[in-house]
Write a protein that holds these residues in place. Structure first.
Motif, mmCIF file in Angstrom:
data_model
loop_
_atom_site.group_PDB
_atom_site.id
_atom_site.type_symbol
_atom_site.label_atom_id
_atom_site.label_comp_id
_atom_site.label_asym_id
_atom_site.label_seq_id
_atom_site.Cartn_x
_atom_site.Cartn_y
_atom_site.Cartn_z
ATOM 1 N N THR A 117 14.553 10.711 7.494
ATOM 2 C CA THR A 117 13.780 9.461 7.221
ATOM 3 C C THR A 117 12.104 10.078 7.562
ATOM 4 N N ALA A 118 12.219 10.309 8.778
ATOM 5 C CA ALA A 118 10.943 10.861 9.403
ATOM 6 C C ALA A 118 10.471 11.995 8.658
ATOM 7 N N HIS A 119 11.412 12.922 8.220
ATOM 8 C CA HIS A 119 10.819 13.889 7.282
ATOM 9 C C HIS A 119 10.520 13.579 5.919
ATOM 10 N N ARG A 120 11.087 12.586 5.195
ATOM 11 C CA ARG A 120 10.684 12.284 3.894
ATOM 12 C C ARG A 120 9.236 11.280 4.146
ATOM 13 N N MET A 121 9.276 10.571 5.130
ATOM 14 C CA MET A 121 7.809 9.734 5.164
ATOM 15 C C MET A 121 6.678 10.735 5.421
ATOM 16 N N GLY A 122 7.058 11.661 6.478
ATOM 17 C CA GLY A 122 5.946 12.471 6.769
ATOM 18 C C GLY A 122 5.467 13.199 5.492
ATOM 19 N N ALA A 123 6.334 13.562 4.565
ATOM 20 C CA ALA A 123 6.242 14.371 3.459
ATOM 21 C C ALA A 123 5.317 13.918 2.489
ATOM 22 N N LEU A 124 5.496 12.457 2.763
ATOM 23 C CA LEU A 124 4.297 11.543 1.639
ATOM 24 C C LEU A 124 3.036 11.204 2.389
ATOM 25 N N GLY A 125 2.760 11.843 3.582
ATOM 26 C CA GLY A 125 1.718 11.543 4.168
ATOM 27 C C GLY A 125 1.477 10.558 5.134
ATOM 28 N N ALA A 126 2.720 9.760 5.514
ATOM 29 C CA ALA A 126 2.811 8.677 6.381
ATOM 30 C C ALA A 126 2.368 9.341 7.791
ATOM 31 N N LYS A 127 1.793 8.560 8.730
ATOM 32 C CA LYS A 127 1.669 9.046 10.058
ATOM 33 C C LYS A 127 2.859 8.669 10.933
ATOM 34 N N PHE A 129 0.735 -1.259 -0.035
ATOM 35 C CA PHE A 129 0.097 -0.027 -0.001
ATOM 36 C C PHE A 129 0.973 1.294 -0.002
ATOM 37 N N THR A 130 0.263 2.273 -0.037
ATOM 38 C CA THR A 130 1.167 3.716 -0.249
ATOM 39 C C THR A 130 1.620 3.928 1.299
ATOM 40 N N LEU A 131 2.541 4.792 1.241
ATOM 41 C CA LEU A 131 3.011 5.373 2.218
ATOM 42 C C LEU A 131 2.136 6.285 2.933
ATOM 43 N N HIS A 132 1.410 7.029 2.012
ATOM 44 C CA HIS A 132 0.216 7.954 2.582
ATOM 45 C C HIS A 132 -0.596 7.245 3.236
ATOM 46 N N SER A 133 -0.739 7.871 4.750
ATOM 47 C CA SER A 133 -1.576 7.155 5.832
ATOM 48 C C SER A 133 -1.109 5.991 6.336
ATOM 49 N N ALA A 134 0.151 5.321 5.878
ATOM 50 C CA ALA A 134 0.720 4.084 6.746
ATOM 51 C C ALA A 134 1.109 4.810 8.149
ATOM 52 N N ARG A 135 1.187 3.897 9.148
ATOM 53 C CA ARG A 135 1.477 4.021 10.246
ATOM 54 C C ARG A 135 3.026 3.584 10.295
ATOM 55 N N VAL A 136 3.983 4.847 10.443
ATOM 56 C CA VAL A 136 5.399 4.535 10.383
ATOM 57 C C VAL A 136 6.054 4.695 11.789
ATOM 58 N N LEU A 137 6.918 4.009 12.231
ATOM 59 C CA LEU A 137 7.737 3.991 13.647
ATOM 60 C C LEU A 137 9.147 4.050 13.169
ATOM 61 N N ILE A 138 9.663 5.282 13.670
ATOM 62 C CA ILE A 138 11.168 5.563 13.463
ATOM 63 C C ILE A 138 11.866 5.468 14.580
ATOM 64 N N ALA A 152 11.222 16.190 17.416
ATOM 65 C CA ALA A 152 10.374 15.357 16.656
ATOM 66 C C ALA A 152 8.961 16.141 16.836
ATOM 67 N N ALA A 153 8.643 16.055 17.970
ATOM 68 C CA ALA A 153 7.283 16.668 18.166
ATOM 69 C C ALA A 153 7.070 18.342 17.428
ATOM 70 N N ALA A 154 8.355 18.968 17.529
ATOM 71 C CA ALA A 154 8.307 20.279 17.041
ATOM 72 C C ALA A 154 8.006 20.281 15.422
ATOM 73 N N TYR A 155 8.471 19.069 14.876
ATOM 74 C CA TYR A 155 8.545 18.657 13.535
ATOM 75 C C TYR A 155 6.857 18.167 12.937
ATOM 76 N N GLY A 156 6.192 18.022 14.271
ATOM 77 C CA GLY A 156 4.824 17.288 13.787
ATOM 78 C C GLY A 156 4.633 15.786 13.838
#
Length: 169
Positions: free
Chosen positions: A45-55, A26-35, A69-73
């Motif tokens: 990696t967190a920035h790139r994954m988040g930019a694609l809509g990953a949670k 499935f797409t990274l968009h809306s995927a639940r990702v743990l870094i 990390a919290a400041a980056y959303g």
């Protein structure tokens, strides 16, 4: 020109996105990702994954890392408390070069999750336990050379030149 000896973090992060896109059904968009870890590779990696809509959730042990990390959303959690939450992720990306995903923690991972270990040796995933548990794990410490060889080589070249320049100074 400013030389950044750690410039291989960028192709590593981009390579992690590429591998995730190839491995996930499935797409990274809306995927639940743990870094796991929020050093150079973890941040990018967190920035790139988040930019694609990953949670994205960042798991680290330092207060400053979690605050950034919290400041980056991103959602955050303490590494020391990592356990049952592991079952809630589609993708777990480890950047910590120490075994943080041991048998006890791996038992919590959702069977359909994909684990991507970017850490250098010894890596962060107990490979034998993951295999016994039927988890999909890819150990990929050399991503820069495989996914962006020209960029990786330039970063290494620049780092060597920078070190030589400092020794002469």
């Amino acid at each position: 020109m400013v030389v950044i000896p750690t410039a291989t973090a960028l192709p590593t992060a981009e390579g992690a996105v590429q591998v995730a896109m190839e491995e996930l059904p499935f797409t990274l968009h809306s995927a639940r990702v743990l870094i796991l870890g929020f050093g150079r590779v973890g941040k990018l990696t967190a920035h790139r994954m988040g930019a694609l809509g990953a949670k994205v959730t960042v798991c680290a042990q330092g207060y400053a890392d979690l605050a950034w990390a919290a400041a980056y959303g991103h959602e955050t959690m303490w590494l020391e408390k990592l356990g049952g939450e592991l079952g809630g992720y589609d993708l777990i990306v480890n950047t910590i070069p120490a075994q943080v995903l041991d048998r006890r923690r791996l038992a919590w991972v959702h069977p359909g999750a994909f684990l991507l270990d970017l850490a250098s040796a010894p890596g962060g995933v107990d490979q034998a336990a993951a295999k016994e548990l039927g988890l999909r794990v890819l150990q990929a410490p050399g991503l820069p050379g495989r996914t962006a060889p020209v960029t990786a080589a330039a970063a290494i070249r620049d780092a060597v030149y920078h070190i030589l320049w400092e020794l002469e100074a």
